[in-house]
Structures are given as C-alpha cells and as structure tokens.
Write a protein that holds these residues in place. Structure first.
Motif, PDB file in Angstrom:
ATOM      1  N   ARG A 277      31.647 -14.446  -9.335  1.00 48.55           N
ATOM      2  CA  ARG A 277      30.323 -15.338  -9.554  1.00 48.55           C
ATOM      3  C   ARG A 277      29.949 -16.582  -8.628  1.00 48.55           C
ATOM      4  N   HIS A 281      27.971 -14.965  -1.375  1.00 52.83           N
ATOM      5  CA  HIS A 281      27.611 -13.411  -0.594  1.00 52.83           C
ATOM      6  C   HIS A 281      27.210 -12.727  -1.799  1.00 52.83           C
ATOM      7  N   GLN A 283      26.222 -13.919  -4.682  1.00 49.20           N
ATOM      8  CA  GLN A 283      25.019 -14.466  -5.231  1.00 49.20           C
ATOM      9  C   GLN A 283      23.812 -14.142  -4.638  1.00 49.20           C
ATOM     10  N   GLN A 284      23.765 -13.942  -3.136  1.00 48.30           N
ATOM     11  CA  GLN A 284      22.989 -13.405  -2.391  1.00 48.30           C
ATOM     12  C   GLN A 284      22.678 -11.833  -2.633  1.00 48.30           C
ATOM     13  N   LYS A 286      22.883 -10.421  -5.556  1.00 48.69           N
ATOM     14  CA  LYS A 286      22.356 -10.432  -6.912  1.00 48.69           C
ATOM     15  C   LYS A 286      20.813 -10.817  -6.941  1.00 48.69           C
ATOM     16  N   LYS A 287      20.574 -11.993  -6.086  1.00 52.83           N
ATOM     17  CA  LYS A 287      19.211 -12.426  -5.726  1.00 52.83           C
ATOM     18  C   LYS A 287      18.401 -11.284  -5.156  1.00 52.83           C
ATOM     19  N   SER A 288      19.103 -10.861  -4.153  1.00 50.29           N
ATOM     20  CA  SER A 288      18.166  -9.864  -3.170  1.00 50.29           C
ATOM     21  C   SER A 288      17.751  -8.559  -4.286  1.00 50.29           C
ATOM     22  N   GLN A 290      17.025  -8.864  -7.774  1.00 52.09           N
ATOM     23  CA  GLN A 290      16.355  -9.121  -8.938  1.00 52.09           C
ATOM     24  C   GLN A 290      14.896  -8.947  -8.933  1.00 52.09           C
TER      25      GLN A 290
END
Length: 293
Positions: A277, A281, A283-284, A286-288, A290
C-alpha cells in the motif's frame, strides 16, 4: 522442494469473488528462481492495466537466439526497499498526529479470514458463501498519537533482515531512537546492538518485561516469525506501548481480533506492515483504474 519438506504449499492459486461481482485470481509460488516476482493485472471490458516487476537493470539484449532481460530483485527487502521506508515514515507521522492510517484493524482481520476460508475450501471443498454487501458501515476511530515534540524510543523485536530494514529506516528520523534490540539468536542481537548503538538482549519473558517497563520506550516494532506476533503485540500493548508489526498480526482471525480490540481498549496505535500500500507503483496502478469499469 524445501517448502513441501516444511509442510507448506509451494504453489497455490486462490480465486476470490468480491461483492461487486469482480473476480480476483492470486497465484503464489515460493520457487521463483528469477527473482522476487510480484506483478498485478487488472482486466475489464474497457481495457487492462498491468504492473510489471522492476528489473535489476533496463537492458534488453536482442540476438539471433532471442531476447534476454535481467532478473527481478532477489528478495522482498530489495523489491520493496522504497516502500518499506515510505511505510515506516508514514507510521511515525501517524503516531505524531500528522497523518491518517492507510491500514486498519479491519484490513488485518479480513486478510486472516480470507486465508482461513481459502484453506478451508481447499481441505473440504466448501460451497461459495452467500454474497455480502460492499457497503462500509463502520467509522474508523481517530488513530492514537503521542504529544507533539516527544522523542519516540523504540524496541525492535527480531534483529534479522526485516528488523534491520526497520532500524535503518528509523535512523533517518531525527526524533526516533532505537533503544533495544531483541532476538532468540545471541549472535544476531550482539551484531544488531553494535550496528545500531542500542542495548541488545536474547528474547525471554523476563528481558522483554524489563525493556517494556522502560518509560523511555514509546513504541515497539515486531519483526519476528509470524507465530510469535500475537504474544509480542499483546505484551507490548499491555505495557502501554504503540506497536508496528510485520504482516500478519497473528496466524488466525480470532487472535488478530484480540490484538485489534486490545489496542482499541488501551487507546494505543497498532499498525500492520502492508507494504504494498506504500509502494508508489501499486498506488499508481490503483489510481489509474479508479472509476473505470
């Protein structure tokens, strides 16, 4: 293999179904000779997002024999070196009241329940459980913190590889001091104490109780074998210390709930090292995805 000799699964595939209807497939193997392999792929009707392994270098050698690339980092401290540092700094910020946790007790209990359900399904071929609502109904209480300006005196339980990863990261924090190191191996303790300029003791109930009674100690890091986590966590919480523990908090959901509830009753911080978490990478990734279906 060494894994089968120890009586653990060498290769396993876990299939999960989320309340939303999304499917998750997890492949695990202990015998990846080409490096510590941790990848992720998210597939939907509108496209796909893929997170690959970082390699030791970015050279791709192409010849008549084909294409050759370097191996992935050998172990998890190498693969997630930056994530471990970010994670630890994040927890210190939480304890100092500067940030909110990205890992909760509910996450820790849930992980143990999923593991237990997967093992039960494998052993007994259980039927799929009834679908559950995805709605979140619990409010997350404020995370406990220490008074502003307080020096964070720390005990490290486990002076092996992960204990050193944590101690090295703590050395970069000006207001954090490693006071004690504990391990069941005397040579490891002595080496750790010399390298990090702290007191070192072989781990016994008596030596642990004495260190936990030190008023200069504010927090404890548990980096020992998983089977010892619950005992060390509960002893530390009962002594009034905040706890950061490598995953899992305990081997069963019941023991994990004991640890989480005890921390809540004592008004102390209990955090589990879900290091991915904190990996930029992931995190990126997950963001991509959402908002994408």
């Amino acid at each position: 293999t060494a894994s089968s000799f120890m009586g653990v699964d060498d290769t396993a595939v876990v299939v999960l179904k989320f309340p939303s209807g999304a499917l998750c497939v997890i492949d695990n193997s202990r015998q990846t000779s080409y490096g510590y392999d941790v990848r992720a792929e998210v597939l939907g009707v509108n496209g796909m997002a893929t997170l690959r392994n970082p390699l030791e270098n970015q050279v791709l050698l192409s010849t008549a024999a084909g294409h050759t690339a370097s191996s992935a980092p050998y172990s998890f401290p190498e693969r997630f070196a930056d994530a471990y540092k970010i994670e630890l700094n994040h927890w210190v910020d939480i304890i100092e009241g500067k940030s909110s946790p990205i890992v909760t007790g509910k996450d820790c209990v849930g992980a143990c329940k999923i593991t237990a359900a997967a093992q039960a399904s494998r052993m007994t071929q259980l039927a799929n459980p009834a679908p559950r609502s995805a709605a979140h109904t619990e409010d997350t209480p404020a995370y406990p913190s220490i008074p502003k300006g307080t020096n964070l005196g720390v005990i490290i339980f486990g002076t092996g590889r992960m204990g050193r990863v944590r101690a090295s990261a703590l050395q970069t924090k000006a207001n954090v001091s490693v006071l004690y190191g504990f391990d069941i191996i005397e040579a490891s303790v002595k080496s750790f104490a010399a390298d990090y300029n702290c007191a070192g003791f072989v781990l016994t109930d008596e030596s642990m109780a004495k260190a936990l009674a030190d008023p200069k100690v504010s927090a404890v890091f548990v980096s020992t074998t998983s089977s010892s986590h619950c005992k060390l966590i509960t002893a530390s919480l009962n002594a009034g210390k905040h706890v950061f523990c490598e995953k899992p908090l305990a081997l069963t959901a019941a023991d994990t709930e004991i640890c989480v509830k005890l921390a809540q009753e004592k008004g102390l911080g209990l955090y589990c090292g879900f290091h991915r978490r904190s990996d930029v990478h992931f995190q990126q990734l997950k963001k991509s995805i959402q908002g994408v279906k």
